[in-house]
Design an enzyme around this catalytic site. Structure first.
Site, PDB file in Angstrom:
ATOM      1  N   GLY A  47       0.836  -1.189   0.000  1.00  0.00           N
ATOM      2  CA  GLY A  47       0.000   0.000   0.000  1.00  0.00           C
ATOM      3  C   GLY A  47       0.871   1.240   0.000  1.00  0.00           C
ATOM      4  O   GLY A  47       2.080   1.165   0.264  1.00  0.00           O
ATOM      5  N   GLN A  52       3.263  10.034   1.296  1.00  0.00           N
ATOM      6  CA  GLN A  52       4.557   9.340   1.303  1.00  0.00           C
ATOM      7  C   GLN A  52       5.420   9.709   0.098  1.00  0.00           C
ATOM      8  O   GLN A  52       6.636   9.527   0.142  1.00  0.00           O
ATOM      9  CB  GLN A  52       4.372   7.821   1.355  1.00  0.00           C
ATOM     10  CG  GLN A  52       3.810   7.323   2.688  1.00  0.00           C
ATOM     11  CD  GLN A  52       3.702   5.822   2.716  1.00  0.00           C
ATOM     12  OE1 GLN A  52       2.735   5.260   2.221  1.00  0.00           O
ATOM     13  NE2 GLN A  52       4.706   5.163   3.272  1.00  0.00           N
ATOM     14  N   CYS A 100       6.601  -0.184   7.171  1.00  0.00           N
ATOM     15  CA  CYS A 100       6.175   0.998   6.426  1.00  0.00           C
ATOM     16  C   CYS A 100       7.325   1.427   5.531  1.00  0.00           C
ATOM     17  O   CYS A 100       8.477   1.458   5.977  1.00  0.00           O
ATOM     18  CB  CYS A 100       5.804   2.117   7.402  1.00  0.00           C
ATOM     19  SG  CYS A 100       5.241   3.611   6.578  1.00  0.00           S
ATOM     20  N   LEU A 101       7.007   1.766   4.280  1.00  0.00           N
ATOM     21  CA  LEU A 101       8.057   2.193   3.356  1.00  0.00           C
ATOM     22  C   LEU A 101       8.721   3.482   3.828  1.00  0.00           C
ATOM     23  O   LEU A 101       9.839   3.785   3.430  1.00  0.00           O
ATOM     24  CB  LEU A 101       7.486   2.375   1.942  1.00  0.00           C
ATOM     25  CG  LEU A 101       6.898   1.109   1.306  1.00  0.00           C
ATOM     26  CD1 LEU A 101       6.343   1.425  -0.076  1.00  0.00           C
ATOM     27  CD2 LEU A 101       7.925  -0.003   1.218  1.00  0.00           C
ATOM     28  N   HIS A 142      -3.713   1.429   8.363  1.00  0.00           N
ATOM     29  CA  HIS A 142      -2.329   1.908   8.254  1.00  0.00           C
ATOM     30  C   HIS A 142      -2.232   3.015   7.202  1.00  0.00           C
ATOM     31  O   HIS A 142      -1.660   4.085   7.452  1.00  0.00           O
ATOM     32  CB  HIS A 142      -1.402   0.738   7.900  1.00  0.00           C
ATOM     33  CG  HIS A 142       0.023   1.135   7.680  1.00  0.00           C
ATOM     34  ND1 HIS A 142       1.052   0.714   8.502  1.00  0.00           N
ATOM     35  CD2 HIS A 142       0.616   1.920   6.733  1.00  0.00           C
ATOM     36  CE1 HIS A 142       2.188   1.243   8.078  1.00  0.00           C
ATOM     37  NE2 HIS A 142       1.957   1.967   7.003  1.00  0.00           N
ATOM     38  N   GLU A 143      -2.812   2.758   6.010  1.00  0.00           N
ATOM     39  CA  GLU A 143      -2.687   3.736   4.917  1.00  0.00           C
ATOM     40  C   GLU A 143      -3.440   5.028   5.239  1.00  0.00           C
ATOM     41  O   GLU A 143      -2.934   6.125   4.973  1.00  0.00           O
ATOM     42  CB  GLU A 143      -3.169   3.141   3.596  1.00  0.00           C
ATOM     43  CG  GLU A 143      -2.346   1.972   3.069  1.00  0.00           C
ATOM     44  CD  GLU A 143      -0.846   2.229   3.036  1.00  0.00           C
ATOM     45  OE1 GLU A 143      -0.421   3.393   2.912  1.00  0.00           O
ATOM     46  OE2 GLU A 143      -0.084   1.256   3.161  1.00  0.00           O
ATOM     47  N   HIS A 146      -1.780   7.585   7.401  1.00  0.00           N
ATOM     48  CA  HIS A 146      -0.822   8.476   6.731  1.00  0.00           C
ATOM     49  C   HIS A 146      -1.477   9.813   6.345  1.00  0.00           C
ATOM     50  O   HIS A 146      -0.803  10.838   6.278  1.00  0.00           O
ATOM     51  CB  HIS A 146      -0.263   7.820   5.462  1.00  0.00           C
ATOM     52  CG  HIS A 146       0.848   6.835   5.706  1.00  0.00           C
ATOM     53  ND1 HIS A 146       2.049   7.192   6.251  1.00  0.00           N
ATOM     54  CD2 HIS A 146       0.949   5.508   5.443  1.00  0.00           C
ATOM     55  CE1 HIS A 146       2.850   6.128   6.326  1.00  0.00           C
ATOM     56  NE2 HIS A 146       2.198   5.088   5.850  1.00  0.00           N
TER      57      HIS A 146
HETATM   58 NI    NI Z   1       3.151   3.226   5.769  1.00  0.00          NI
END
Ligand code: NI
Length: 185
Positions: A47, A52, A100-101, A142-143, A146
């Protein structure tokens, strides 16, 4: 194909509340979503949220494909979700490992609502309304966090459960389903 740089924890854009999308079906929105998919694929993510890649707009994408080598991995349909609204169903929470990226190399144990309803729109303005549970519900939470400037460590109850993935999961190949499926998350 444009792979954008993923911002890392510490960048102020990641802590900002993102702005709603006000115009659907525009070349700008299409380009943003295309860049997000290119970036998510390049980083092997499950995701990605627009902030991000430095765009403070309420757009997230996610999806986990079926893989015959990992039949136990939960499938999440490929989804573009604009201006999402989340409503937990019940108070039941579930712990699960997340990555998480924007927090590369680390994993943390995070409590999330087990079941929820989410609504929003696709990039053309068509409504989306789903009731989900388990891993699908975790990915959405989670997404969408953000979009409100929240990174998963900020949701953790016990920071002793935050660590480097190669220390927490020694011997587990990075390409395994568990790791792939929980990578941003
Ligand atoms: Ni993340």
């Amino acid at each position: 194909m444009t792979v954008r740089t993923v911002l890392k924890m510490g960048d102020p854009v990641l802590y900002r509340k993102a702005d709603p999308v006000t115009a659907f079906n525009t070349p700008e929105l299409d380009r943003l979503i295309e860049d997000m998919f290119d970036t998510m694929a390049a980083y092997h993510g499950a995701g990605l949220a627009a902030p991000q890649i430095g765009v403070s707009t309420r757009v997230v994408i996610f999806g986990v494909q079926a893989n015959p080598r990992y039949p136990d991995a939960e499938v999440v349909p490929t989804t573009i979700l604009v201006n999402p609204v989340l409503q937990p169903i019940g108070m039941e929470m579930e712990e699960g490992w997340e990555g998480c990226l924007s927090v590369p190399g680390l994993r943390g144990l995070v409590n999330r609502y087990r079941q929820l309803r989410y609504t929003g729109y696709d990039q053309r303005g068509n409504p989306i309304d789903r009731t989900v549970s388990g891993f699908h519900a975790r990915v959405v939470q989670h997404e969408c966090d953000h979009l409100d400037g929240i990174l998963y460590p900020m949701r953790m109850n016990d920071l002793r459960r935050l660590g480097y993935e190669d220390v927490l999961f020694p011997g587990l190949a990075k390409s395994s389903a568990q790791m792939a499926a929980s990578e941003d998350l």
